[in-house]
Design a protein around this motif. Structure first.
Motif, PDB file in Angstrom:
ATOM      1  N   UNK A 303       0.821  -1.206   0.000  1.00 36.71           N
ATOM      2  CA  UNK A 303       0.000   0.000   0.000  1.00 36.71           C
ATOM      3  C   UNK A 303       0.853   1.253   0.000  1.00 36.71           C
ATOM      4  N   UNK A 304       1.946   1.244   0.735  1.00 32.07           N
ATOM      5  CA  UNK A 304       2.784   2.441   0.836  1.00 32.07           C
ATOM      6  C   UNK A 304       3.585   2.713  -0.435  1.00 32.07           C
ATOM      7  N   UNK A 305       3.436   1.831  -1.434  1.00 35.34           N
ATOM      8  CA  UNK A 305       4.074   2.033  -2.730  1.00 35.34           C
ATOM      9  C   UNK A 305       3.102   2.534  -3.794  1.00 35.34           C
ATOM     10  N   UNK A 306       1.874   2.835  -3.405  1.00 34.54           N
ATOM     11  CA  UNK A 306       0.881   3.258  -4.385  1.00 34.54           C
ATOM     12  C   UNK A 306       1.270   4.598  -5.013  1.00 34.54           C
ATOM     13  N   UNK A 307       1.440   4.592  -6.316  1.00 33.25           N
ATOM     14  CA  UNK A 307       1.673   5.814  -7.104  1.00 33.25           C
ATOM     15  C   UNK A 307       2.663   6.772  -6.448  1.00 33.25           C
ATOM     16  N   UNK A 308       3.774   6.234  -5.983  1.00 31.60           N
ATOM     17  CA  UNK A 308       4.770   7.089  -5.328  1.00 31.60           C
ATOM     18  C   UNK A 308       5.469   7.976  -6.354  1.00 31.60           C
ATOM     19  N   UNK A 309       5.911   9.123  -5.908  1.00 35.23           N
ATOM     20  CA  UNK A 309       6.655  10.070  -6.734  1.00 35.23           C
ATOM     21  C   UNK A 309       8.123   9.974  -6.344  1.00 35.23           C
ATOM     22  N   UNK A 310       8.975   9.808  -7.324  1.00 36.21           N
ATOM     23  CA  UNK A 310      10.399   9.635  -7.055  1.00 36.21           C
ATOM     24  C   UNK A 310      11.216  10.468  -8.042  1.00 36.21           C
ATOM     25  N   UNK A 311      12.522  10.477  -7.840  1.00 35.23           N
ATOM     26  CA  UNK A 311      13.411  11.189  -8.764  1.00 35.23           C
ATOM     27  C   UNK A 311      13.183  12.684  -8.729  1.00 35.23           C
ATOM     28  N   UNK A 312      12.835  13.259  -9.877  1.00 37.06           N
ATOM     29  CA  UNK A 312      12.592  14.702  -9.962  1.00 37.06           C
ATOM     30  C   UNK A 312      11.115  15.058  -9.864  1.00 37.06           C
ATOM     31  N   UNK A 313      10.272  14.059  -9.678  1.00 33.44           N
ATOM     32  CA  UNK A 313       8.835  14.303  -9.552  1.00 33.44           C
ATOM     33  C   UNK A 313       8.529  14.826  -8.150  1.00 33.44           C
ATOM     34  N   UNK A 314       7.663  15.813  -8.047  1.00 36.43           N
ATOM     35  CA  UNK A 314       7.319  16.352  -6.743  1.00 36.43           C
ATOM     36  C   UNK A 314       8.426  17.190  -6.137  1.00 36.43           C
TER      37      UNK A 314
END
Length: 333
Positions: A303-314
């Motif tokens: 659940x805690x991996x749902x649509x996570x933002x990584x890298x330069x996103x967010x």
């Protein structure tokens, strides 16, 4: 059966993806090596002040992840130009949960300024809430970024409803790539916390729209005690009632045992036992707390991996309650 269940969860975890490939347990090893300890200490201090902290902080993560993904969008404070996600009617999360994240962020910023996202702190804090209530510990993968959208108008229809049947629950969880088994396991979080009378009053006095009728799947003595707490003439949200009357502040498998004897507080709780689709897993979780803990860790990680933002996103917010100020501006948006 139990081994096959755990293998299933492990295989599902490997497929949960959705941006999680850039997450890792050691993401902050060089930039903020004590982040887990800092968050745990803050959550523990807040939990010592109020027994609302552990259930509300756990709930905060679920409500965050089901809307916009796990990006701390639920923490943003409303402004004159925007009613933020946290103020949607469907959320109604106690202030203690937000205060807990604020305190954790302060502790982390003092040690590692501008490094750790609020999204990661929410996930770590939820894990610590489970641990402090007697539940399992697990290593949290990190590297999430904070989202840039938080609107109350985007919440309706995203969260599971108190009166959902199993088909509706499965559909709701499937929308965020969680399975029916995930849904049953994550519902076990209701071993902690409370609900308002308005979430289950119809089960007591007008089940299926019939005035004066009660839900027949509910234990008769339990119905009686709920009616005392939530009288028929009451208006508004009403009193808080524990999901798990036997141990409302302890993370254990008694939630499932209560379902077996007709003591599920919400219709969406009890239906997990009355429906043939989900009853076998309810019985399995009621039979073994160890199996529940192992399955819960896997489902929470997924659940805690749902649509996570990584890298330069967010972004990495300076304050969890507001977006960072845009370039060449002295006031946040």
């Amino acid at each position: 059966m139990r081994c096959s269940l755990l293998l299933l969860f492990l295989s599902l975890l490997s497929l949960s993806g959705l941006g999680s490939s850039q997450l890792s347990v050691d993401f902050y090893n060089r930039t903020c090596p004590d982040v887990d300890k800092l968050v745990h200490s803050a959550v523990s201090a807040m939990a010592n002040q109020s027994n609302v902290v552990t259930p509300s902080t756990l709930r905060l993560l679920a409500h965050d992840c089901f809307v916009e993904g796990c990006d701390a969008s639920i923490l943003i404070t409303s402004t004159t130009n925007n009613t933020a996600e946290r103020d949607a009617t469907e959320n109604n999360i106690p202030q203690q949960a937000f205060d807990t994240i604020i305190q954790a962020k302060k502790a982390v910023e003092a040690a590692c300024p501008g490094v750790v996202s609020c999204a990661d702190i929410v996930v770590m804090a939820a894990r610590d809430a489970v641990v402090l209530a007697g539940g399992p510990h697990w290593e949290v993968t990190k590297g999430r970024r904070d989202g840039l959208i938080s609107q109350a108008s985007r919440v309706p229809g995203r969260l599971p409803g108190a009166d959902f049947n199993v088909s509706e629950l499965i559909e709701n969880f499937a929308a965020v790539n969680l399975t029916a088994d995930d849904m049953v396991i994550l519902s076990g979080a209701h071993t902690l916390g409370f609900s308002h009378c308005n979430q289950f009053r119809s089960r007591l006095y007008s089940f299926d729209g019939v005035n004066g009728s009660s839900d027949p799947s509910v234990n008769a003595s339990y119905i009686g005690s709920l009616k005392v707490s939530c009288p028929p003439g009451e208006t508004g949200p009403g009193k808080f009632t524990p999901f798990d009357v036997s141990s409302p502040f302890v993370f254990d498998n008694s939630y499932y045992k209560n379902l077996q004897i007709g003591r599920g507080l919400l219709f969406a709780d009890q239906v997990l036992f009355t429906d043939n689709t989900t009853r076998p897993l309810v019985n399995e979780m009621a039979d073994s707390q160890d199996d529940f803990f192992a399955a819960f860790v896997q489902a929470m990680t997924k659940m805690s991996n749902i649509s996570v933002k990584t890298g330069s996103d967010g972004e990495i917010r300076q304050s969890c309650s507001s977006f960072n100020a845009p370039p060449n501006s002295t006031t946040p948006t």
